[in-house]
Write a protein that holds these residues in place. Structure first.
Motif, PDB file in Angstrom:
ATOM      1  N   CYS A   1      -7.270  -1.012   4.736  1.00 45.19           N
ATOM      2  CA  CYS A   1      -6.519  -0.309   3.630  1.00 45.19           C
ATOM      3  C   CYS A   1      -7.246   0.253   2.557  1.00 45.19           C
ATOM      4  O   CYS A   1      -8.195  -0.337   2.005  1.00 45.19           O
ATOM      5  CB  CYS A   1      -5.386  -1.332   3.069  1.00 45.19           C
ATOM      6  SG  CYS A   1      -4.168  -0.692   2.078  1.00 45.19           S
TER       7      CYS A   1
ATOM      8  N   CYS B   1       0.892  -1.063   0.082  1.00 46.29           N
ATOM      9  CA  CYS B   1       0.109   0.070   0.008  1.00 46.29           C
ATOM     10  C   CYS B   1       0.874   1.212   0.088  1.00 46.29           C
ATOM     11  O   CYS B   1       1.755   1.394   0.871  1.00 46.29           O
ATOM     12  CB  CYS B   1      -0.787   0.075   1.095  1.00 46.29           C
ATOM     13  SG  CYS B   1      -1.741   1.699   1.633  1.00 46.29           S
TER      14      CYS B   1
ATOM     15  N   TYR C   1      -6.604   1.581  -0.097  1.00 49.42           N
ATOM     16  CA  TYR C   1      -6.231   1.180  -1.478  1.00 49.42           C
ATOM     17  C   TYR C   1      -6.339  -0.133  -2.129  1.00 49.42           C
ATOM     18  O   TYR C   1      -6.281  -1.129  -1.435  1.00 49.42           O
ATOM     19  CB  TYR C   1      -4.620   1.568  -1.643  1.00 49.42           C
ATOM     20  CG  TYR C   1      -4.345   2.911  -1.341  1.00 49.42           C
ATOM     21  CD1 TYR C   1      -4.642   4.027  -2.128  1.00 49.42           C
ATOM     22  CD2 TYR C   1      -3.911   3.459   0.058  1.00 49.42           C
ATOM     23  CE1 TYR C   1      -4.198   5.249  -1.824  1.00 49.42           C
ATOM     24  CE2 TYR C   1      -3.780   4.608   0.367  1.00 49.42           C
ATOM     25  CZ  TYR C   1      -3.847   5.695  -0.386  1.00 49.42           C
ATOM     26  OH  TYR C   1      -3.578   6.672  -0.342  1.00 49.42           O
TER      27      TYR C   1
END
Length: 54
Positions: free
Chosen positions: A42, A11, A44
Motif C-alpha cells: 500500500c 486505503c 498510502y
C-alpha cells in the motif's frame, strides 16, 4: 452505485477499486494499479481509526 467516502483505517485506492465498478470498466486484463498495489504494498499512509477512549 455512488462512491462512498473511504472509512477511517482503509486505503483510499483499495476502497475505491473494491467498491466502484467504474474503475475497472473497459479494462482487458489486470488493473495495473491493483497489480502494483499487490506487489509493492500500500503506497498510502493509512490513518488509524479514531480512538473513542481518549
Amino acid at each position: 452505485m455512488a462512491a462512498k467516502e473511504t472509512p477511517p483505517g482503509e486505503c483510499p485506492q483499495c476502497w475505491q477499486h473494491a467498491h466502484d465498478r467504474k474503475v475497472h470498466r473497459g479494462l482487458r486484463g489486470d488493473c495495473p494499479q491493483c497489480v502494483n498495489h499487490m506487489v509493492n504494498g500500500c503506497p498510502y499512509l493509512v490513518p488509524k481509526k479514531e480512538s473513542w477512549w481518549w
